[in-house]
Write an enzyme that holds these catalytic residues in place. Structure first.
Site, short mmCIF file in Angstrom:
data_model
loop_
_atom_site.label_atom_id
_atom_site.label_comp_id
_atom_site.label_asym_id
_atom_site.label_seq_id
_atom_site.Cartn_x
_atom_site.Cartn_y
_atom_site.Cartn_z
N LYS A 1 -7.17 -81.82 4.23
CA LYS A 1 -6.99 -81.35 2.85
C LYS A 1 -8.02 -80.27 2.52
O LYS A 1 -7.70 -79.25 1.91
CB LYS A 1 -7.12 -82.54 1.87
CG LYS A 1 -5.92 -83.46 1.92
CD LYS A 1 -6.11 -84.77 1.18
CE LYS A 1 -4.89 -85.66 1.40
NZ LYS A 1 -5.04 -87.01 0.83
N GLN B 1 -9.70 -90.42 -1.98
CA GLN B 1 -8.84 -90.84 -0.87
C GLN B 1 -8.70 -92.37 -0.84
O GLN B 1 -9.68 -93.10 -0.93
CB GLN B 1 -9.44 -90.35 0.46
CG GLN B 1 -8.57 -90.63 1.67
CD GLN B 1 -7.26 -89.86 1.67
OE1 GLN B 1 -7.21 -88.69 1.30
NE2 GLN B 1 -6.19 -90.51 2.09
N ASP C 1 -3.50 -86.10 -7.48
CA ASP C 1 -2.67 -87.06 -6.74
C ASP C 1 -1.56 -87.62 -7.63
O ASP C 1 -0.60 -88.21 -7.13
CB ASP C 1 -3.54 -88.24 -6.25
CG ASP C 1 -3.80 -88.19 -4.75
OD1 ASP C 1 -3.07 -87.47 -4.04
OD2 ASP C 1 -4.73 -88.89 -4.30
#
Ligand code: NAP
Length: 289
Positions: A53, A97, A120
């Protein structure tokens, strides 16, 4: 023979579009959009995902910062850290994460992220916005699935409206199945959400014009579960005994029955990161007005 829906090609196109958008954003605002990725602990898969990412962000000109925190990090410390990222005006996107180490309440951390920076799309505010059809930030994997579906429909000259189509989504997680069901519903599909308690799953799948498999069980969906000509989106990422990646669909056999199929690897996977970059640019653009 099913048409392969190539996620690598589409993801590259979408990333190039983000890069152009980022350049424009920089010219207008004198800074790049900023994405902060937080990794807690040393889960090897998460380490790879977060590094990818960070790298993908840099490639399109997004200022990506990866914070590697020890697995001794406390929940309270992490909440404070997220609050400091929320308060920083140069930061547009925050991604913590998952999974988090044991002892940290994932909901408490997701709730701590400012919804406008929640790239997200996991914050309950963003989940709620999606379910009531308002604009928030939409989770990356479901967005990637919709982009693949649209690219396929365009390529074969079909309209994007899914009215009259039956979509079956296997899997009801908050990060894939549920938001994808909402997105399909918003596009007028008739949506069935299937899961581990669904009775006669093969029969339910056989009624699907669009079938999404988001379970995490290698080759669970067999060719005889498919309606001939169905569009199949395979979200699953599994490893076979010999270490190869495979999806939730028995893809080799499915090729003879499906109308179109996303491969694993090279289907939904590359789209997820491309959508993260799009969400970051979107969040940045909305923040500067
Ligand atoms: P998850 O949270 O574990 O959810 C799995 C879902 O599958 C649950 O809703 C579960 O039902 C359902 N399920 C399990 N066994 C089943 C069965 N035998 N029959 C029918 N349904 C069953 O997983 P997730 O996070 O949504 O991820 C799903 C898969 O997608 C995983 O392989 C993951 O690695 C992959 N994934 C890929 C990407 C990507 O970028 N390509 C991104 C995210 C996830 P219950 O709710 O009833 O337990």
């Amino acid at each position: 023979m099913a048409r392969i829906i190539d996620g690598k090609v589409l993801a590259a196109q979408r990333r190039a579009r983000v890069a152009a958008g980022v350049a424009e954003f920089c010219a207008r605002n004198g800074r790049a959009p900023g994405l902060e990725v937080v990794l807690v602990g040393d889960d090897p898969a998460s380490a790879v995902y977060t590094r990818n990412k960070e790298k993908a962000a840099a490639e399109v000109g997004i200022r990506g910062v990866l914070h590697r925190l020890p697995d001794t990090t406390s929940e309270a410390w992490l909440v404070d850290f997220v609050a400091s990222l929320n308060a920083n005006p140069a930061i547009d996107g925050i991604l913590v994460q998952l999974p988090l180490p044991r002892g940290i309440d994932v909901n408490r951390i997701i709730d701590a992220i400012l919804p406008s920076k929640d790239v997200d799309g996991f914050h309950p505010m963003n989940a709620g916005m999606l379910s009531v059809g308002r604009e928030g930030l939409v989770p990356c994997t479901p967005r990637g699935c919709m982009a693949l579906l649209d690219a396929h429909l365009e390529a074969v000259g079909e309209g994007l409206d899914l009215g009259g189509k039956h979509a079956v989504v296997i899997g009801r997680s908050n990060i894939v199945g549920k938001p994808l069901g909402q997105l399909l519903l918003a596009r007028n599909a008739t949506v069935t959400m299937a899961h581990s308690r669904t009775r006669d799953l093969p029969a339910v799948c056989r009624t699907a014009d669009i079938l999404v498999a988001a379970v995490g069980r290698a080759a669970m969906v067999r060719a005889d579960w498919l309606k001939p000509g169905a569009i199949v989106l395979d979200v699953g990422i599994n490893r076979t005994a010999d270490g190869k990646l495979c999806g939730d669909v028995d893809s080799e056999a499915a090729m003879a029955v499906a109308g179109a199929l996303t491969p694993v690897p090279g289907g939904v996977g590359p789209m997820t990161i491309a959508m993260l970059l799009e969400n970051t640019l979107l969040a940045a653009s909305r923040r500067v007005g």
